[in-house]
Design a protein around this motif. Sequence first.
Motif, PDB file in Angstrom:
ATOM      1  N   ALA A   1       3.568  -6.541 -13.242  1.00 22.59           N
ATOM      2  CA  ALA A   1       4.414  -5.408 -13.625  1.00 22.59           C
ATOM      3  C   ALA A   1       3.821  -4.107 -13.098  1.00 22.59           C
ATOM      4  CB  ALA A   1       4.581  -5.355 -15.139  1.00 22.59           C
ATOM      5  N   LEU A   2       2.510  -3.971 -13.165  1.00 17.93           N
ATOM      6  CA  LEU A   2       1.834  -2.778 -12.640  1.00 17.93           C
ATOM      7  C   LEU A   2       2.062  -2.663 -11.135  1.00 17.93           C
ATOM      8  CD1 LEU A   2      -0.198  -0.401 -12.938  1.00 17.93           C
ATOM      9  CD2 LEU A   2      -1.982  -2.067 -12.430  1.00 17.93           C
ATOM     10  N   VAL A   3       1.945  -3.754 -10.423  1.00 12.55           N
ATOM     11  CA  VAL A   3       2.160  -3.742  -8.976  1.00 12.55           C
ATOM     12  C   VAL A   3       3.602  -3.350  -8.671  1.00 12.55           C
ATOM     13  CG1 VAL A   3       2.232  -5.169  -6.887  1.00 12.55           C
ATOM     14  CG2 VAL A   3       0.317  -5.384  -8.493  1.00 12.55           C
ATOM     15  N   ARG A   4       4.553  -3.901  -9.410  1.00 19.39           N
ATOM     16  CA  ARG A   4       5.963  -3.545  -9.195  1.00 19.39           C
ATOM     17  C   ARG A   4       6.186  -2.058  -9.458  1.00 19.39           C
ATOM     18  NH1 ARG A   4       8.049  -7.578 -13.029  1.00 19.39           N
ATOM     19  NH2 ARG A   4       9.804  -6.172 -13.209  1.00 19.39           N
ATOM     20  N   GLU A   5       5.557  -1.520 -10.482  1.00 14.35           N
ATOM     21  CA  GLU A   5       5.667  -0.083 -10.769  1.00 14.35           C
ATOM     22  C   GLU A   5       5.080   0.739  -9.624  1.00 14.35           C
ATOM     23  OE1 GLU A   5       3.891   0.780 -14.563  1.00 14.35           O
ATOM     24  OE2 GLU A   5       5.203  -0.650 -15.596  1.00 14.35           O
ATOM     25  N   GLN A   6       3.943   0.299  -9.091  1.00 14.22           N
ATOM     26  CA  GLN A   6       3.311   1.011  -7.981  1.00 14.22           C
ATOM     27  C   GLN A   6       4.182   0.967  -6.721  1.00 14.22           C
ATOM     28  OE1 GLN A   6       0.410   2.927  -7.801  1.00 14.22           O
ATOM     29  NE2 GLN A   6       0.783   2.817 -10.008  1.00 14.22           N
ATOM     30  N   LEU A   7       4.824  -0.168  -6.490  1.00 16.30           N
ATOM     31  CA  LEU A   7       5.742  -0.271  -5.353  1.00 16.30           C
ATOM     32  C   LEU A   7       6.862   0.750  -5.488  1.00 16.30           C
ATOM     33  CD1 LEU A   7       5.884  -4.143  -5.008  1.00 16.30           C
ATOM     34  CD2 LEU A   7       5.120  -2.560  -3.223  1.00 16.30           C
ATOM     35  N   LEU A   8       7.425   0.841  -6.680  1.00 16.79           N
ATOM     36  CA  LEU A   8       8.485   1.823  -6.915  1.00 16.79           C
ATOM     37  C   LEU A   8       7.971   3.246  -6.748  1.00 16.79           C
ATOM     38  CD1 LEU A   8      10.330   0.267  -9.987  1.00 16.79           C
ATOM     39  CD2 LEU A   8      11.226   0.538  -7.675  1.00 16.79           C
ATOM     40  N   ALA A   9       6.809   3.521  -7.305  1.00 16.92           N
ATOM     41  CA  ALA A   9       6.238   4.866  -7.229  1.00 16.92           C
ATOM     42  C   ALA A   9       5.985   5.298  -5.780  1.00 16.92           C
ATOM     43  CB  ALA A   9       4.941   4.928  -8.036  1.00 16.92           C
TER      44      ALA A   9
ATOM     45  N   GLY B   1      -2.713   1.788   2.203  1.00 19.66           N
ATOM     46  CA  GLY B   1      -3.686   0.694   2.233  1.00 19.66           C
ATOM     47  C   GLY B   1      -4.060   0.192   0.853  1.00 19.66           C
ATOM     48  N   GLU B   2      -4.216   1.113  -0.090  1.00 14.69           N
ATOM     49  CA  GLU B   2      -4.555   0.734  -1.458  1.00 14.69           C
ATOM     50  C   GLU B   2      -3.451  -0.129  -2.079  1.00 14.69           C
ATOM     51  OE1 GLU B   2      -5.266   3.587  -4.870  1.00 14.69           O
ATOM     52  OE2 GLU B   2      -6.824   4.204  -3.435  1.00 14.69           O
ATOM     53  N   LEU B   3      -2.217   0.257  -1.822  1.00 19.15           N
ATOM     54  CA  LEU B   3      -1.087  -0.507  -2.355  1.00 19.15           C
ATOM     55  C   LEU B   3      -0.992  -1.870  -1.671  1.00 19.15           C
ATOM     56  CD1 LEU B   3       1.374  -0.759  -4.184  1.00 19.15           C
ATOM     57  CD2 LEU B   3       2.697   0.467  -2.446  1.00 19.15           C
ATOM     58  N   ALA B   4      -1.216  -1.903  -0.377  1.00 24.17           N
ATOM     59  CA  ALA B   4      -1.181  -3.183   0.350  1.00 24.17           C
ATOM     60  C   ALA B   4      -2.217  -4.143  -0.225  1.00 24.17           C
ATOM     61  CB  ALA B   4      -1.412  -2.952   1.838  1.00 24.17           C
ATOM     62  N   ALA B   5      -3.416  -3.633  -0.521  1.00 23.05           N
ATOM     63  CA  ALA B   5      -4.460  -4.478  -1.109  1.00 23.05           C
ATOM     64  C   ALA B   5      -4.043  -4.964  -2.489  1.00 23.05           C
ATOM     65  CB  ALA B   5      -5.777  -3.706  -1.186  1.00 23.05           C
ATOM     66  N   LEU B   6      -3.423  -4.078  -3.264  1.00 16.44           N
ATOM     67  CA  LEU B   6      -2.961  -4.453  -4.596  1.00 16.44           C
ATOM     68  C   LEU B   6      -1.889  -5.544  -4.510  1.00 16.44           C
ATOM     69  CD1 LEU B   6      -3.267  -3.760  -7.600  1.00 16.44           C
ATOM     70  CD2 LEU B   6      -1.528  -1.984  -7.275  1.00 16.44           C
ATOM     71  N   VAL B   7      -0.970  -5.411  -3.562  1.00 12.84           N
ATOM     72  CA  VAL B   7       0.080  -6.422  -3.367  1.00 12.84           C
ATOM     73  C   VAL B   7      -0.545  -7.750  -2.951  1.00 12.84           C
ATOM     74  CG1 VAL B   7       2.030  -7.087  -1.911  1.00 12.84           C
ATOM     75  CG2 VAL B   7       1.949  -4.792  -2.901  1.00 12.84           C
TER      76      VAL B   7
ATOM     77  N   LYS C   1      -0.021 -11.600  -4.427  1.00 12.89           N
ATOM     78  CA  LYS C   1       0.983 -12.125  -3.495  1.00 12.89           C
ATOM     79  C   LYS C   1       1.658 -13.404  -4.002  1.00 12.89           C
ATOM     80  CE  LYS C   1       1.827 -13.569   1.224  1.00 12.89           C
ATOM     81  NZ  LYS C   1       1.270 -13.796   2.550  1.00 12.89           N
ATOM     82  N   PRO C   2       0.905 -14.412  -4.449  1.00 18.83           N
ATOM     83  CA  PRO C   2       1.591 -15.627  -4.921  1.00 18.83           C
ATOM     84  C   PRO C   2       2.512 -15.350  -6.119  1.00 18.83           C
ATOM     85  CG  PRO C   2      -0.751 -16.060  -4.617  1.00 18.83           C
ATOM     86  CD  PRO C   2      -0.553 -14.583  -4.477  1.00 18.83           C
ATOM     87  N   GLU C   3       2.055 -14.538  -7.060  1.00 22.77           N
ATOM     88  CA  GLU C   3       2.868 -14.229  -8.240  1.00 22.77           C
ATOM     89  C   GLU C   3       4.097 -13.399  -7.866  1.00 22.77           C
ATOM     90  OE1 GLU C   3      -0.401 -13.589  -7.954  1.00 22.77           O
ATOM     91  OE2 GLU C   3      -1.423 -14.613  -9.593  1.00 22.77           O
ATOM     92  N   LEU C   4       3.910 -12.428  -6.973  1.00 22.78           N
ATOM     93  CA  LEU C   4       5.034 -11.590  -6.547  1.00 22.78           C
ATOM     94  C   LEU C   4       6.047 -12.418  -5.764  1.00 22.78           C
ATOM     95  CD1 LEU C   4       6.322  -8.807  -6.488  1.00 22.78           C
ATOM     96  CD2 LEU C   4       4.906  -8.251  -4.502  1.00 22.78           C
TER      97      LEU C   4
END
Length: 144
Positions: free
Chosen positions: A7-15, A39-45, A49-52
Amino acid sequence: MARDHLALVREQLLAHHCHAHLVEGELVVEQVFGEPVPGELAALVRSVKPELTEWLTWENDADVLWRAVLRRHAHRVDLAEDDAFQAFVRRAERAHARHDRAELVRWLLAMERHANQTADRGEAGSRSFAGLDRFMREPSGRML
């Protein structure tokens, strides 16, 4: 915990105005304005990755199921105010949110049965119902 992190990653993608989607089963993340994904977001994604990918696959599959039912009944103006139909919709939405495929299918079939059984009532078939039509075309708040 994994769902919270996702959920945090999805929020960051939106942000960051990024869109995550699947192309032939592969996860693709693009910045909506054409800029590189930070780059920070790419690393977070990458960390989820498997869950997303699993989440996006579920959303794609669930959307296909929803559309299969709603497309057949988009002309039914009376379903928007049909309490029984709307109760089935709410149950299906809850099952969708829980990623419970069996329950989602159960309630979508209940929606289908109810719509078929009540087809002779009201203004069925008289004109398109914009609410269902819009729902079918837009992925709503479920998607990133």
